[in-house]
Design a protein around this motif. Sequence first.
Motif, PDB file in Angstrom:
ATOM      1  N   PHE A 128      29.540  71.368  70.446  1.00  0.00           N
ATOM      2  CA  PHE A 128      30.617  70.574  71.043  1.00  0.00           C
ATOM      3  C   PHE A 128      30.504  69.121  70.584  1.00  0.00           C
ATOM      4  N   LEU A 129      29.280  68.606  70.548  1.00  0.00           N
ATOM      5  CA  LEU A 129      29.056  67.229  70.109  1.00  0.00           C
ATOM      6  C   LEU A 129      29.545  67.036  68.678  1.00  0.00           C
ATOM      7  N   VAL A 130      29.234  67.970  67.801  1.00  0.00           N
ATOM      8  CA  VAL A 130      29.657  67.863  66.401  1.00  0.00           C
ATOM      9  C   VAL A 130      31.178  67.808  66.295  1.00  0.00           C
ATOM     10  N   VAL A 131      31.859  68.671  67.032  1.00  0.00           N
ATOM     11  CA  VAL A 131      33.322  68.684  66.984  1.00  0.00           C
ATOM     12  C   VAL A 131      33.898  67.381  67.531  1.00  0.00           C
ATOM     13  N   GLU A 132      33.341  66.882  68.609  1.00  0.00           N
ATOM     14  CA  GLU A 132      33.835  65.624  69.173  1.00  0.00           C
ATOM     15  C   GLU A 132      33.597  64.451  68.226  1.00  0.00           C
ATOM     16  N   LEU A 133      32.497  64.480  67.498  1.00  0.00           N
ATOM     17  CA  LEU A 133      32.250  63.428  66.509  1.00  0.00           C
ATOM     18  C   LEU A 133      33.268  63.514  65.370  1.00  0.00           C
ATOM     19  N   MET A 134      33.614  64.719  64.959  1.00  0.00           N
ATOM     20  CA  MET A 134      34.659  64.867  63.936  1.00  0.00           C
ATOM     21  C   MET A 134      35.995  64.359  64.463  1.00  0.00           C
ATOM     22  N   ARG A 135      36.244  64.548  65.752  1.00  0.00           N
ATOM     23  CA  ARG A 135      37.470  64.017  66.353  1.00  0.00           C
ATOM     24  C   ARG A 135      37.527  62.487  66.224  1.00  0.00           C
ATOM     25  N   GLN A 136      36.361  61.870  66.291  1.00  0.00           N
ATOM     26  CA  GLN A 136      36.278  60.410  66.180  1.00  0.00           C
ATOM     27  C   GLN A 136      36.347  59.918  64.741  1.00  0.00           C
ATOM     28  N   GLY A 137      36.384  60.841  63.797  1.00  0.00           N
ATOM     29  CA  GLY A 137      36.507  60.446  62.407  1.00  0.00           C
ATOM     30  C   GLY A 137      35.301  60.718  61.532  1.00  0.00           C
ATOM     31  N   TYR A 138      34.224  61.247  62.109  1.00  0.00           N
ATOM     32  CA  TYR A 138      33.057  61.591  61.308  1.00  0.00           C
ATOM     33  C   TYR A 138      33.390  62.740  60.351  1.00  0.00           C
ATOM     34  N   SER A 139      32.796  62.726  59.179  1.00  0.00           N
ATOM     35  CA  SER A 139      32.894  63.879  58.288  1.00  0.00           C
ATOM     36  C   SER A 139      32.057  65.006  58.879  1.00  0.00           C
ATOM     37  N   PRO A 140      32.272  66.263  58.453  1.00  0.00           N
ATOM     38  CA  PRO A 140      31.453  67.354  58.978  1.00  0.00           C
ATOM     39  C   PRO A 140      29.949  67.124  58.778  1.00  0.00           C
ATOM     40  N   THR A 141      29.563  66.652  57.601  1.00  0.00           N
ATOM     41  CA  THR A 141      28.137  66.410  57.346  1.00  0.00           C
ATOM     42  C   THR A 141      27.588  65.316  58.250  1.00  0.00           C
ATOM     43  N   ASP A 142      28.325  64.209  58.361  1.00  0.00           N
ATOM     44  CA  ASP A 142      27.844  63.093  59.186  1.00  0.00           C
ATOM     45  C   ASP A 142      27.797  63.473  60.665  1.00  0.00           C
ATOM     46  N   ALA A 143      28.748  64.299  61.095  1.00  0.00           N
ATOM     47  CA  ALA A 143      28.740  64.745  62.494  1.00  0.00           C
ATOM     48  C   ALA A 143      27.512  65.610  62.766  1.00  0.00           C
ATOM     49  N   CYS A 144      27.185  66.490  61.825  1.00  0.00           N
ATOM     50  CA  CYS A 144      25.990  67.331  61.978  1.00  0.00           C
ATOM     51  C   CYS A 144      24.724  66.478  61.967  1.00  0.00           C
ATOM     52  N   LYS A 145      24.715  65.464  61.125  1.00  0.00           N
ATOM     53  CA  LYS A 145      23.554  64.569  61.046  1.00  0.00           C
ATOM     54  C   LYS A 145      23.357  63.820  62.360  1.00  0.00           C
ATOM     55  N   GLU A 146      24.444  63.335  62.938  1.00  0.00           N
ATOM     56  CA  GLU A 146      24.348  62.600  64.199  1.00  0.00           C
ATOM     57  C   GLU A 146      23.842  63.500  65.314  1.00  0.00           C
ATOM     58  N   ALA A 147      24.258  64.771  65.317  1.00  0.00           N
ATOM     59  CA  ALA A 147      23.771  65.709  66.327  1.00  0.00           C
ATOM     60  C   ALA A 147      22.266  65.921  66.173  1.00  0.00           C
TER      61      ALA A 147
END
Length: 338
Positions: free
Chosen positions: A257-276
Amino acid sequence: MYNRRKFIKLSSISASLTAISASGVAKSVLHNAPANLPIVISTWDFGVAANKEAWKILEKGGRALDAVEAGARVPEADMNNHSVGRAGYPDRDGHVTLDACIMDEQGNCGAVAGMENIAHPISVARLVMEKTPHVLLVGDGARQFAIEHGFKKEKLLTPESEKAWKEWLIKHEYKPIMNSENQMPGGKYNHDTIGMLAIDAKGNISGACTTSGMAWKMHGRVGDSPIIGAGLYVDNEVGGATSTGVGEEVIRNVGSFLVVELMRQGYSPTDACKEACKRIIKRKPDTSKEIQVGFLAINKKGEYGAYALHKGFTYAVCDAKKQDLIIPGESFYETVKD
């Protein structure tokens, strides 16, 4: 002077404009969908065979939901796969318990956890989604539901798995091995969960996740795989994400869920996964050095990416241009030295 009526009027206008804007964005995303759709991605090398099965549906214009279910059934039926499905290694008491979840483009979802004697938990999870008012059925209740809907009750503990379990009982040591949560006989290892994400020709996203869980776990233990928001999450306006590895840490951070919400904020898929992954490290800096967790994500445009705590995580990609492509995921401890 404060004018409540004026405030309400202005708020109403603002809300209307926002709705129009959001509608326009949604249409734009669909209109500008890239040529590489449909597409399916999945965790680990054994995702290649799963993707092939899913692709049979996607290339004919089929629905992403049907594709991920069909794909997930492949490792579930693989007698050489000891971390997913009917040949999975048992818990420390000798019980093979299976977990799975599935989610479609409309936000519908279903899951089963701790289910015994049923070979295809992903299909039972879909029935939970479509035939019940619930999201998750567990244990005996999940098995009963499956049998009532025509699934065959069968012994899942194979001779090979039973032999490995009895060998493990000698030392009775529970220590997950990096990228290889389930040890196989002869010193070989096998990966754990398969998570799948697909976008069909209409631009709709669905996902599936299925596992037999960690070998030698406590009886009754459930990881992230059947937990919507942890092991899998799909938002058709944004994208989807899935996870693999030690599920307890994914659950604590509601990882997918966190990864998807980060993508909603504009993160790329890779960067969203990295942030998680960073969130896991921040909360459990010592634990994260000893375990593996990986995330895989795809956005509405068909862009995909992955990130893991440690190197060794791979994923498979299949679309009209790329077949059977295996990509090593980036990792935190491989690239960051501090």
